[in-house]
Design an enzyme around this catalytic site. Structure first.
Site: not given
Length: 806
Positions: A242-243
């Site tokens: 994820s970011n």
């Protein structure tokens, strides 16, 4: 650390008549015994209002009713996925799908249905979830969470009873059955232990004592260190990452916070997100994405605060090396005193075959395990065995924090929720609020492994694996090597909230699955224990690119939600910015005939040099050269170790810009070019083809071009596609950008949110919401969130459904 499993397999098998669906067997009796009921005195009920793209806005008078509406609505979109999840946690995959089938890697790392069933039936036989479910908050689930779980199971069952399944993946299947509250809790448990016991399932159920004539060697420390590093590495083929970035009000146009969340999760199976809004008037009002089978919003927002998660680098388990009794390999010594292992004998029914019975071995520390994730061997010899400690195997508080986030009114409220619940097993939290605050924190359930304790108690194996990967191997023969407990920890043997790396009100707070160190490059976090992650080490290409982008955005200032949207789909490939020009120059300078494939065939790479030189360094669907560079980079990194790729090595003094300068003279460079040109030519793919012509998915017979790029290219909008040369290139997405949200606020009471669910709400090809948001994703378009009542009521084609338990 990023959770690593295996490719998803298709649902199916064991189809029977529709009458089996409504069989009274396995009815949810535990739900019926619950004293909680709808205030009207009748059955549970909820109102579901559907707006564009099949997004349900679920409204109820209490938590049981809210869970009921959520379970109903999830079943309508994802009944087959939910049903298969319940089959898994009941330990019935072998019964319906055969012992040797692939469980898909969705709820554990088990490589066969039999291994999965042995583990989950063992959990049931031990009464683990039942025991945890009975605990009261704060150590156990809150009353609200239990009501949500009870209602969710009832809502799923009511949908089954009142509707016909049209999804061909499970229509008429005899494994689609009513569920129970405890099965719902078992799904929560499976998610909690994904990073610990879940990654050691094969090694737990396959652990057997050595026979008298068996010779098993102790693991080699150097190889074990490399295996441990691979097991928890932020690089490679992990299928959850994820970011997320929160911007402080000092960087925004109106002084209010901004948040973008971009989880990278599987596009198929039980770890897909599903989108909804949940409302209990005066109590809860939150919108966002939930993992399928989860009755709470996992990543989302309300009128005051928005939050997202990224998979953390903290290692949520440790190993204890046991000194065995010389006379009995199923007994071990602690301070010289003998303790017998507990035997857990499990029988699994198997389709078309006799039941299979095996024995697992458990200790005071946890199960005996002979491997982790298939990478790290831990052999059970005549003198030594290894036991796995997973503190999340004693944690059902997984959804508590997210439930409290929905009630929070600020980032401080998010922090209070984390400190009071202490249940998130393997994620960071990033948040922003309408008051302009930003937050990053690695608040996760981790074994209390201080560097001092590990230094005093590591075995020879642990002295190699802990520095390399944060995987501690402690001496189990000494009681003084037991894990301690922080005073502010809810659960014995874990770190308390005061030890969690936390960054408050920095101009930006960003995480892309690296350790907390560079959540803000100007305000690095230090001082945490090794088990949380590294300090002063090389960052991933995705982290480097993300920091470059968001730091520049913060410095520029005046940010709005539109800036977040542009960042999501910029599709910049940082690796291309660093290396493509050097590749093109070195390619053009190759002598005639120098580029030869791995099997020695000379290949003309002249056109490839030109295409790479003119590539725009993005992974947009219209980009020419993107596919060529992607395939070349994969070929090069498969041949050349990362430490040999760059002329300028990593420097902790310049961590965002190093390493750099590609070493085009490294052996394997020309071969990688030749192999790539030969590969694309054989697949009849032009070297200058647009990316979207050969990176796509097919939904209802329509091809949808897919933008984004792989981990090693550093693309924020991460996409990990599946290569199929015969099918025309990348013809499906395994995992990547999933539930995306860009959230801000203005002076109104409604959040300004844009969302996108890349793979759409339903996995049923007969649903109108099987491909609609995937089409939006392909076109880089967004959904304008309808959060406030006036916006919901004015939705075109608004559909209102009142659901109840009959």
């Amino acid at each position: 650390m990023r959770i690593r499993t295996r490719p998803v397999v298709a649902l199916g098998a064991a189809l029977v008549t529709a009458s089996a669906l409504l069989s009274p067997m396995a009815s949810a009796r535990d739900d019926d015994r619950s004293p909680a009921a709808d205030p009207s005195g009748g059955g549970l009920s909820a109102t579901i209002r559907y707006t564009e793209y099949g997004i349900p806005h679920i409204r109820a008078d209490g938590y049981a009713g809210l869970g009921f509406g959520t379970g109903w609505a999830q079943a309508a979109d994802q009944v087959c996925t939910l049903a298969e999840g319940y089959v898994t946690v009941r330990g019935e995959r072998s019964r319906y799908f055969g012992a040797d089938g692939d469980p898909g890697g969705e709820l554990s790392s088990a490589t066969t249905n039999l291994a999965s069933d042995q583990y989950f039936r063992g959990v049931r036989r031990a009464g683990t979830v039942e025991r945890l479910y009975k605990q009261s908050a704060p150590l156990g689930m809150s009353r609200e969470s239990k009501e949500l779980a009870r209602g969710f199971a009832a809502g799923y069952n009511a949908w089954l009873k009142q509707n016909r399944i049209t999804d061909p993946a499970c229509a008429k299947a005899d494994w689609v059955r009513p569920t129970t509250t405890l099965d719902q809790a078992r799904l929560t448990y499976a998610v909690a232990v994904l990073g610990g016991e879940g990654r050691g399932v094969d090694g737990i159920v396959g652990a057997t004592p050595p026979a008298a004539d068996t010779t098993r060697r102790a693991p080699d420390a150097r190889r074990a260190a490399a295996a441990a590093r691979d097991l928890v590495s932020p690089d490679g083929n992990a299928d959850m990452g994820s970011n997320a970035v929160a911007f402080h009000g000092s960087t925004t146009a109106n002084g209010r916070g901004l948040l973008i969340g971009n989880p990278h999760y599987p596009w198929h199976g039980a770890r897909r997100f599903w989108q909804s809004q949940q409302t209990i008037p005066g109590e809860l009002n939150a919108s966002g994405g939930s993992l399928i089978g989860t009755p709470v919003i996992n990543v989302g927002f309300n009128g005051q605060v928005a939050w997202s998660h990224t998979v953390a680098t903290g290692v949520p388990f440790n190993v204890h090396e046991l000194t065995l009794d010389p006379a009995d390999p199923t007994a071990y010594l602690v301070d010289g005193k003998r303790e017998r292992m507990t035997r857990r004998t499990v029988t699994v029914p198997v389709r078309d075959s006799p039941p299979v019975t095996r024995t697992q071995y458990w200790t005071r520390f946890g199960p005996v395990v002979t491997s982790l994730g298939g990478q790290l061997p831990l052999p059970w010899t005549k003198t030594t065995a290894y036991a796995l400690n997973d503190p999340n195997s004693r944690n059902l508080r997984v959804g508590e924090a997210n439930l409290r986030f929905g009630q929070a009114r600020s980032t401080q409220g998010v922090l209070r929720a984390l400190r009071s619940t202490q249940g998130l097993p393997w994620v960071n939290t990033v948040a922003a609020d309408r008051h302009g605050n930003s937050l990053y924190t690695q608040s996760q359930v981790l074994p209390r492994l201080t560097d001092d304790l590990v230094g005093r108690c590591s075995t020879a194996l642990g002295k190699a694996t802990y520095p390399a990967a944060g995987v501690a191997v402690l001496d189990g023969s000494r009681a003084q090597c037991a894990l301690g407990t922080d005073k502010d920890a809810i659960q014995p043997g874990i770190f308390g909230p005061s030890r969690m790396p936390t960054l408050v009100n920095a101009p930006y707070a960003e995480n892309s699955n690296d350790s907390p160190w560079l959540s803000n490059a100007d305000r690095p976090l230090t001082g945490y224990e090794r088990v949380f992650g590294t300090i002063g080490t090389q960052r991933s290409m995705r982290t480097r690119g993300a920091i470059e982008d968001v730091a520049a955005m913060a410095e520029r200032g005046g940010l709005t939600v539109k800036d977040l949207q542009r960042q999501q789909f910029s599709n910049r490939a940082p690796t291309g910015d660093l290396a493509a020009a050097d590749v093109a120059r070195a390619c053009a300078a190759l002598p005639p005939g120098a580029a030869r494939t791995t099997d020695g065939k000379a290949v003309d790479v002249t056109e490839a040099c030109r295409v790479i030189k003119s590539w725009d360094r993005t992974m947009d669907t219209s980009s020419r050269g993107a596919l060529l560079f992607d395939r070349f980079w994969r070929a090069l990194t498969a041949k050349v170790p990362g430490a040999q790729l760059w002329k300028v090595p990593f420097s902790a003094a310049d961590p965002v810009r190093t390493p750099n300068t590609l070493d085009t003279g490294v052996p394997g460079f020309a071969t990688a070019l030749a192999d790539t040109v030969a590969e694309l030519t054989a697949a009849r793919i032009p070297l200058d083809a647009r990316l979207g012509e050969h990176q796509f998915v097919v939904r209802n017979g329509k091809r949808l071009p897919i933008h984004g790029g792989t981990e090693s290219l550093g693309v924020w909008n991460k996409i990990e596609p599946r290569w199929n040369a015969a099918g025309g290139g990348y013809t499906e997405v395994a995992h990547g950008s999933s539930h995306i949200q860009a959230v801000g606020w203005d002076d109104s009471s409604c959040p300004k949110a844009r969302t996108l669910l890349s793979y759409s709400q339903s996995s049923n090809p007969n649903s109108p919401h099987y491909r609609d948001q995937t089409q939006l994703y392909s076109e880089e378009r967004w959904v304008t969130s309808r959060f406030c009542e006036k916006d919901i009521r004015s939705a075109p084609g608004l559909k209102v459904v009142k659901v109840r338990r009959r």
